[in-house]
Design an enzyme around this catalytic site. Structure first.
Site, PDB file in Angstrom:
ATOM      1  CB  CYS A 113      -7.747   0.089  -3.904  1.00 42.58           C
ATOM      2  SG  CYS A 113      -8.145   1.494  -2.827  1.00 42.58           S
ATOM      3  CB  CYS A 116      -9.771   5.553  -4.087  1.00 49.13           C
ATOM      4  SG  CYS A 116      -8.499   5.223  -2.848  1.00 49.13           S
ATOM      5  CB  SER A 117      -7.057   3.826  -7.757  1.00 48.32           C
ATOM      6  OG  SER A 117      -6.721   5.203  -7.642  1.00 48.32           O
ATOM      7  CB  CYS A 118      -4.700   2.546  -2.205  1.00 43.54           C
ATOM      8  SG  CYS A 118      -5.585   3.865  -1.346  1.00 43.54           S
TER       9      CYS A 118
END
Length: 212
Positions: A113, A116-118
């Site tokens: 991702c 961000c940190s999906c």
């Protein structure tokens, strides 16, 4: 063969005993809230353990093992991963819209991702620290082969690497290749060969010999 970044929308997994700035802030906040009686550390630990060991990678491993064992399910997973995964009871937060990408002899898939940190919590649990690190998020796209090598995964030069960029709307699950010598294994045993990292793409499925 050039590595391919699929836009359907420095990696660092060094470990030490020091907190990052963010970890230190979280720890300080947790300590303060605990002292004020506003949170129960045991409850937090229970939630974290649930996502790490129950809600997490075991669910994804079940999905992979069923795909390996059931061609009809694998086909469903290819065409409608959200529904196929939900049929096993795995849905909800961060897993509402899923796509399964299958590794083959010609292609290896890697998930990142970049914004961000999906991450698909419902099948992989909580994201590892390195998945959220800016170094991984940038280098996985620029130099996926080098990043995989740092994880200990060296792929043949001719194998294509396809990078999938998760978003808030769509998350990915890598279905690793089924290891040789597993023809007589049931789904439970097969699931034991599937790690979280293999379902992100930074590893491959384990061998029966390694399991034993």
């Amino acid at each position: 063969m050039h590595d391919d970044h699929s836009d359907d929308h420095d990696h660092d997994h060094h470990h030490d005993n020091h907190y990052s700035d963010m970890q230190a802030r979280v720890k300080a906040l947790e300590t303060l809230l605990t002292e004020k009686g506003l949170i129960d550390p045991d409850a937090i630990d229970a939630i974290v353990e649930t996502y790490e060991t129950k809600v997490g990678p075991r669910n994804g491993a079940h999905v992979v093992a069923k795909a390996w064992s059931d061609p009809d399910f694998a086909d469903w997973l290819r065409h409608d991963a959200t529904a196929a995964i939900a049929s096993l009871g795995y849905t909800g937060r961060q897993g509402e819209h899923m796509r399964a990408v299958f590794n083959t002899a010609e292609t290896h898939n890697l998930v990142v991702c970049t914004l961000c940190s999906c991450y698909p919590w419902s099948v992989l649990g909580l994201p590892p620290v390195w998945y959220k690190a800016p170094a991984y998020r940038s280098r996985a796209v620029i130099d996926p082969r080098g990043v995989l090598a740092e994880f200990g995964l060296t792929l043949p030069a001719g194998k294509k690497i396809r990078v999938w960029d998760s978003t808030a709307e769509l998350r990915y699950l890598v279905i690793p290749e089924r290891p040789e010598g597993t023809e007589g294994m049931d789904e439970v045993a097969l699931a034991g060969l599937v790690s979280r990292d293999a379902m992100i793409g930074t590893a491959v499925a384990g061998s029966p010999e390694a399991l034993s």
